[in-house]
Design a protein around this motif. Structure first.
Motif, mmCIF file in Angstrom:
data_model
loop_
_atom_site.group_PDB
_atom_site.id
_atom_site.type_symbol
_atom_site.label_atom_id
_atom_site.label_comp_id
_atom_site.label_asym_id
_atom_site.label_seq_id
_atom_site.Cartn_x
_atom_site.Cartn_y
_atom_site.Cartn_z
ATOM 1 N N ALA A 96 18.343 17.769 33.821
ATOM 2 C CA ALA A 96 19.092 19.171 33.353
ATOM 3 C C ALA A 96 18.302 19.673 32.249
ATOM 4 C CB ALA A 96 20.426 18.999 32.849
ATOM 5 N N MET A 97 17.679 18.862 31.256
ATOM 6 C CA MET A 97 16.786 19.121 30.273
ATOM 7 C C MET A 97 15.417 19.930 30.726
ATOM 8 S SD MET A 97 17.376 15.834 28.094
ATOM 9 C CE MET A 97 15.864 15.945 26.965
ATOM 10 N N VAL A 98 15.050 19.508 31.829
ATOM 11 C CA VAL A 98 13.599 20.266 32.610
ATOM 12 C C VAL A 98 14.073 21.661 32.655
ATOM 13 C CG1 VAL A 98 12.308 20.507 34.570
ATOM 14 C CG2 VAL A 98 12.819 18.079 33.425
ATOM 15 N N TYR A 99 15.057 21.879 33.113
ATOM 16 C CA TYR A 99 15.494 23.312 33.442
ATOM 17 C C TYR A 99 15.859 23.877 32.099
ATOM 18 C CZ TYR A 99 15.731 22.172 38.312
ATOM 19 O OH TYR A 99 15.216 21.647 39.666
ATOM 20 N N GLY A 100 16.822 23.286 31.171
ATOM 21 C CA GLY A 100 16.935 23.842 29.879
ATOM 22 C C GLY A 100 15.578 24.173 29.329
ATOM 23 N N TYR A 101 14.911 23.583 28.972
ATOM 24 C CA TYR A 101 13.602 23.574 28.406
ATOM 25 C C TYR A 101 12.853 25.010 28.805
ATOM 26 C CZ TYR A 101 13.339 19.016 26.245
ATOM 27 O OH TYR A 101 14.033 17.872 25.439
#
Length: 255
Positions: A96-101
């Motif tokens: 999810a952090m990949v998409y958030g970044y």
């Protein structure tokens, strides 16, 4: 145990053999633009997951590692930590952090569609490793709830997600790319603190997770070619979502 060793030998052999394959005239892939080394199989990329998986396999029969499993369970029981269920969610947090970044403007290696193909592929591969092995090995969980302890599916999902984050950002922002591993480690540790897995299960799960993501990046040029066969702008990806009691699926649509 012999079945598991045979499975692992076949896995390493097939990965090594496929690593020798090179595109030739018979491979008429349209838009085969991915000559980047990050998509090429490498023996070096096998070292860490092989060591982790090997430790987990050995822990199933080694008296010394079984003693370590039991002593860890005893120490955890002595301190009686509060059981929490955050590990059900943190296993997917690095992905999810990949998409958030990306949403906040920190661009990674791939577009939304491409990274979703990679992540979905890694989860499919991880499930293909974890689910059959649970039923083949039939190791009892520390809490005695069932015989599906080896390997840890939560840990595999967590480390495949963390390694996905690492692969997406290691060339763009190395330190940022490491940010998923502490979360994956937290997930693995809490699988033991929650009395759901032995140490060996968690270590093996981490290995399968990392290996699944490596295989997903290796397969990506071929899979992406398939999705872009007719230059379609629409895109659908379905991937498995697992926990100890449930099996489901996630779906991403892009038009």
């Amino acid at each position: 145990m012999k079945v598991l060793i045979t499975f692992m030998t076949a896995l390493v052999f097939s990965y090594s053999l496929n690593g020798q394959i090179r595109a030739d005239s018979s491979m008429s892939f349209e838009k085969f633009e991915y000559q980047d080394r990050s998509y090429r199989p490498s023996y070096k990329k096998l070292i860490v997951p092989t060591v982790l998986i090997g430790y987990g396999v050995i822990s199933l029969t080694s008296d010394a590692l079984k003693d370590l499993n039991r002593s860890t369970k005893y120490e955890i029981g002595e301190h009686q930590p509060k059981h929490i269920k955050l590990d059900n969610y943190t296993q997917y947090l690095p992905a999810a952090m990949v998409y958030g970044y990306n949403l906040v403007g920190i661009k990674g290696k791939h577009t939304f569609k491409e990274r979703t193909i990679i992540y979905g592929t890694s989860q499919l591969i991880s499930a293909a490793f974890v689910l059959p092995l649970k039923h083949l090995v039939k190791e009892e969980r520390p809490d005695g709830s069932n015989n599906l302890s080896f390997p840890s599916g939560h840990t595999a999902a967590a480390f495949s997600s963390a390694h996905f984050l690492f692969r997406e950002y290691k060339d763009e922002n190395f330190w940022l790319s490491l940010s998923g591993y502490p979360i994956a480690l937290f997930t693995g540790v809490y699988r033991t603190l929650n009395d759901k897995h032995w140490v060996g299960d968690v270590v093996a799960g981490a290995g399968f997770g990392i290996l699944s993501t490596e295989l997903a990046y290796w397969l990506f040029p071929w899979i992406n070619t398939f999705f872009n066969k007719k230059d379609s702008k629409s895109f659908t990806m379905i991937y498995p979502v697992l926990d100890s009691k449930n099996f489901g699926a996630g779906m991403v649509l892009n038009f």
